[in-house]
Write a protein that holds these residues in place. Structure first.
Motif, PDB file in Angstrom:
ATOM      1  N   GLU B 238      26.665 -16.347  19.793  1.00 21.19           N
ATOM      2  CA  GLU B 238      26.576 -15.744  18.467  1.00 21.19           C
ATOM      3  C   GLU B 238      26.986 -16.735  17.388  1.00 21.19           C
ATOM      4  O   GLU B 238      26.401 -16.780  16.314  1.00 21.19           O
ATOM      5  CB  GLU B 238      27.437 -14.483  18.400  1.00 21.19           C
ATOM      6  CG  GLU B 238      26.814 -13.358  19.207  1.00 21.19           C
ATOM      7  CD  GLU B 238      27.283 -12.008  18.748  1.00 21.19           C
ATOM      8  OE1 GLU B 238      27.466 -11.829  17.531  1.00 21.19           O
ATOM      9  OE2 GLU B 238      27.472 -11.135  19.601  1.00 21.19           O
ATOM     10  N   ALA B 240      26.595 -19.869  17.647  1.00 21.55           N
ATOM     11  CA  ALA B 240      25.473 -20.800  17.533  1.00 21.55           C
ATOM     12  C   ALA B 240      24.376 -20.197  16.667  1.00 21.55           C
ATOM     13  O   ALA B 240      23.793 -20.870  15.822  1.00 21.55           O
ATOM     14  CB  ALA B 240      24.942 -21.140  18.915  1.00 21.55           C
ATOM     15  N   LEU B 241      24.106 -18.905  16.875  1.00 23.73           N
ATOM     16  CA  LEU B 241      23.027 -18.280  16.112  1.00 23.73           C
ATOM     17  C   LEU B 241      23.437 -18.052  14.662  1.00 23.73           C
ATOM     18  O   LEU B 241      22.591 -18.000  13.773  1.00 23.73           O
ATOM     19  CB  LEU B 241      22.643 -16.943  16.757  1.00 23.73           C
ATOM     20  CG  LEU B 241      22.125 -17.008  18.190  1.00 23.73           C
ATOM     21  CD1 LEU B 241      21.593 -15.653  18.609  1.00 23.73           C
ATOM     22  CD2 LEU B 241      21.038 -18.048  18.330  1.00 23.73           C
ATOM     23  N   ASP B 242      24.762 -17.889  14.452  1.00 24.86           N
ATOM     24  CA  ASP B 242      25.221 -17.627  13.096  1.00 24.86           C
ATOM     25  C   ASP B 242      25.222 -18.875  12.236  1.00 24.86           C
ATOM     26  O   ASP B 242      25.367 -18.805  11.026  1.00 24.86           O
ATOM     27  CB  ASP B 242      26.635 -17.043  13.129  1.00 24.86           C
ATOM     28  CG  ASP B 242      26.593 -15.545  13.357  1.00 24.86           C
ATOM     29  OD1 ASP B 242      25.551 -14.950  13.053  1.00 24.86           O
ATOM     30  OD2 ASP B 242      27.585 -14.988  13.839  1.00 24.86           O
ATOM     31  N   GLU B 243      25.120 -20.000  12.877  1.00 24.64           N
ATOM     32  CA  GLU B 243      25.138 -21.239  12.123  1.00 24.64           C
ATOM     33  C   GLU B 243      23.944 -21.233  11.178  1.00 24.64           C
ATOM     34  O   GLU B 243      22.795 -21.251  11.611  1.00 24.64           O
ATOM     35  CB  GLU B 243      25.048 -22.425  13.080  1.00 24.64           C
ATOM     36  CG  GLU B 243      25.573 -23.686  12.478  1.00 24.64           C
ATOM     37  CD  GLU B 243      25.645 -24.784  13.511  1.00 24.64           C
ATOM     38  OE1 GLU B 243      24.662 -24.958  14.237  1.00 24.64           O
ATOM     39  OE2 GLU B 243      26.699 -25.440  13.590  1.00 24.64           O
TER      40      GLU B 243
END
Lengths: 133, 671
Positions: B238, B240-243
């Motif tokens: 998450e 990583a995806l929120d970056e």
């Protein structure tokens, strides 16, 4: 003071992950054998047999529809990813010695991105759309 | 002659008798004959009765006569029975003989095999007793065999047992050899099979090696390993995806619509921008009120928030502490629980993994994010709830950690006026216990003190200010000192608030100019006040034990109750406050002493006119001072980013000087 059981919590976490915008599919594999522990957004053997038997209806219908979007066979994806992680692990070992290990893999392609978290016993793979770039 | 004749006759008669006898015997012999006997009989029968042989005949007769009793029927029968058997066996199975021979050879080979199998059984103990010797055996075989072959020549002389052992040893050797060969074969087969498998695997799908059965799946998915893994890895993913920043962004390819990058220049440097919101999920229980916020001193992206019990889901734990990560939207990094509403929280400044929380029941809880059982969210340590002098029995609204890296203690204050100091190593008993009493009871008709806020000056860990529900701010000494006993210092009060003092905060003392004696307080009387604290030594110096009253340097009138006010950790003279109307206001006293330089409201309050507006708490990010987190009755935490006039690490030195000047001016005016 009742709390949700750990497995429910885990299921909720995974559901959260797979329902994030842009996430196409998620996959949990066993690190040793590559057996599929959990998957979403991919066609598994069960789905194929289920689809053969019963036309999707109700909640299941939307579910399989969601899976159809993936249109990928879970086994195939699992095999590819597992081999990818394995070779990455080998590379790391040769590069930095035995004590090193792969912690995170992000693979950006033109179409999507794979995020892989390898752990001692499992692998978590998430395939998601990337903003067009 | 006649006599001769008669004698001849007699002889003849005798001969006849003999012949008769012979015949009889012959018959008998024929009956039980063996080949040889019959042959003998034939020989006997063949010669004619001649004189030459008479004596022989006689002999034979005599022998026969003599034989007769000896060759009695039983013995004869016995012998005959044997011979008969052999004879009968031979002719009756003439055709079989070859077969028999073949079967016999087979049987022989079988017999050998059986002995091979049999002998190990009886010689097994031998094998075991000589197991040590066997280790040396590989060197001996040639010797042994030669000895054996020699022994074979004069083997008869050897004792049968010895021979047997020799034999068994040899057989054991043979057997071992066989076993070895068998093992080799098996191993080779296995290897071949493995190689085959591998070839199959590498060639095409080794996948799935084996699809897991449902039971296995259940076992795997309910294992702790799996749960921990999901917990950890999903967080990573998450994050990583929120970056948000796209690392592959190519600015040459695309003319991105120019965001106002001049956002933080000029007057816009005072801008406040909402960057993030953290809401409670259904599982954590909605309708909780946020009670405290704290940023981690070590990790600027982490903040912890505490909540009161859920009005909607009574089954959820009453006390909730969430650790949020600015890089992980929508779910807390850790979710920790307590058995009573949590009112205050604090990251331990010297141990970044420790989090402290004070509850409504008077318990001080300590969580360790390293703890293995963090999934349950139970505190690793908590103080007792026994009353007496062993801890608090009233709500703990304020916590502080004082001291240094190596010697720090946690100070907690509860609304019954009890101050306790704890060591994080042992929360079972307070290191210090102090009860506060009002210095002049007549003013309030009771000497009770109900502190709901507390602030330590950066310079002195033995002295702090307590903001009380009565509206006064009291200096408290933790220890006896010259001219003053431990407890509330009766010679000095900060009088100004007319209602409970909700928050006190000392100015951070990190700049070039020491502003550490400046503090801000706010209360339910709709005011924010700035004060200059009198050093404890100065109050001791004032003679005549007469109580001195300190007036505020500045009073800012607000339009609602002010629940929290905090200095910026980096900028001098800048503080933020939140109020019952849901506003976050940031003041810069060197710019304006009565109007905020910036204001903002969490977006969800802005949109909903009927929302629970009140904001309870405010916290600055501790290292950079770029972020401010606020939260209130609806349990939503909102993080704002402030412009570089209000936050950020670098500050011009004249700013400090101007604040110093302002303080000097104000204190002169007060006098």
């Amino acid at each position: 003071m009742q709390q949700p059981s750990p497995s429910e919590e885990t299921a909720a976490l995974l559901a959260r992950l797979s329902s994030r915008p842009g996430v196409q599919s998620t996959l949990i594999l066993s690190r040793d054998t590559g057996a599929i522990v959990r998957s979403t957004g991919l066609i598994t053997a069960e789905d194929i047999s289920e689809e053969g038997e019963s036309v999707p209806n109700g909640i299941g219908g939307t579910d399989t529809e969601g899976k159809k979007k993936g249109t990928r066979n879970a086994d195939a994806v699992a095999r590819l990813v597992w081999n990818f992680v394995k070779s990455a692990g080998e590379m790391t070992e040769e590069l930095n010695g035995e004590s090193d290990e792969v912690k995170l893999l992000r693979l950006r392609t033109r179409k999507n991105e794979l995020v892989v978290v390898p752990d001692a016993k499992f692998l978590l793979v998430v395939v998601h759309d990337t903003p067009p770039a | 002659m006649s006599s001769l004749q008669s004698r001849k006759d007699e002889i003849l008669a005798k001969k006849a008798k003999l012949a008769e006898l012979k015949r009889q015997r012959e018959l008998r012999q024929k009956e039980f004959t063996s080949n040889r006997q019959s042959l003998d009989a034939g020989e006997l029968a063949a010669p004619t009765p001649s004189r030459v042989r008479r004596t022989e005949d006689l002999d034979s007769l005599i022998s026969s006569l003599v034989d007769r009793p000896s060759s009695s029927s039983p013995a004869g029968k016995k012998r005959i029975s044997d011979s008969e058997l052999s004879r009968e066996g031979a002719p009756s199975t003439p055709t079989k003989t070859y077969q028999d021979a073949s079967t016999d050879t087979q049987a022989l080979s079988f017999a050998e095999l059986t002995t091979v199998y049999e002998i190990p059984v009886e010689s097994k103990p031998e094998y075991i007793t000589y197991s040590k010797g066997i280790q040396t055996e590989p060197w001996q075989p040639p010797q042994d065999s030669s000895e054996d072959s020699e022994g074979g020549a004069d083997g008869a002389g050897k004792s049968p047992s010895r021979r047997r052992r020799k034999l068994s040893q040899r057989e054991i050797e043979i057997e071992e050899e066989q076993i070895r060969q068998r093992l080799r074969q098996e191993i080779e087969e296995e290897l071949r099979a493995l190689q085959l498998e591998e070839r199959v695997e590498s060639e095409k799908a080794r996948f799935p090696a084996r699809a897991l059965e449902t039971e296995e799946l259940n076992a795997v998915t309910s294992s702790n390993d799996f749960l921990d893994f999901v917990e950890r890895s999903s967080k990573v993913i998450e994050r990583a995806l929120d970056e948000e920043y796209d690392v592959l962004a190519d600015y040459a390819l695309q003319s991105r619509d120019a965001e106002d990058d001049d956002e933080y220049v000029g007057r816009k440097g005072r801008r406040i921008k909402e960057v993030m919101q953290f809401d409670l999920s259904e599982a954590m229980g909605r309708k909780r009120m946020l009670s405290d916020i704290d940023f981690s001193p070590k990790f600027p992206e982490l903040l912890c928030t505490t909540y009161t019990k859920s009005q909607q889901s009574p089954h959820t734990p009453p006390g909730l502490l969430n650790v949020w990560n600015m890089h992980l939207k929508g779910r807390p990094e850790y979710s920790l629980h307590a058995t009573s509403d949590l009112l205050s929280c604090l990251f331990h400044p010297h141990h970044p993994s420790l989090i402290l929380g004070g509850t409504y029941s008077g318990q001080l809880c300590l969580w360790d994010t390293r703890a293995r059982n963090q999934r349950t969210g139970e505190p690793v340590q908590r103080t007792p709830l026994m009353g007496g002098r062993s801890g608090h029995a009233h709500p703990i609204y304020s916590l502080a950690v004082v001291g240094t890296q190596n010697a720090s203690s946690v100070v907690s204050v509860s609304t019954d006026g009890v101050v306790c100091a704890w060591s994080t190593d042992m929360l079972t008993l307070p290191q210090e216990y102090l009860e506060l009493h009002s210095p002049n009871p007549s003013a309030y008709k009771t000497d009770d003190v109900a502190p709901i806020s507390m602030a330590f000056p950066a310079s002195d860990p033995t002295y702090f200010l307590a903001g009380t529900e009565q509206g006064s701010i009291l200096p408290v000494h933790r220890y006896d000192r010259a001219g003053a006993k431990a407890g509330v210092d009766s010679r000095c009060t900060y009088r100004g608030h007319e209602a409970p003092v909700t928050d006190i905060d000392f100015h951070p003392a990190r700049g070039k100019v020491d502003l550490g004696d400046l503090f801000v307080s706010c209360g339910l009387d709709w005011t924010i006040k700035l004060w200059r604290a009198k050093a404890p030594s100065a109050t001791a110096g004032s003679i005549s034990g007469a109580a001195s009253t300190v007036a505020p340097l500045l009073t800012i009138a607000r339009e609602d109750s002010v629940y929290s006010a905090k200095w910026s950790p980096t900028k001098p003279g800048v503080f933020g406050c939140v109020d019952g109307a849901g506003m976050l206001d940031i003041y810069d006293i060197s710019a304006s002493s009565d109007l905020p330089v910036a204001s903002a409201r969490p977006s969800h309050i802005e949109k909903d006119a009927y929302a629970l507006r009140s904001l309870n708490k405010l916290a600055w990010e501790k290292t950079q001072g770029k972020h401010v987190a606020v939260g209130g009755l609806d349990g939503v935490t909102t993080v704002f980013e402030v412009g570089n006039e209000l936050g950020g690490p670098e500050t011009k030195s004249e700013k400090w000087a101007s604040v110093r000047k302002w303080v000097g001016r104000q204190s002169k005016m007060g006098e």
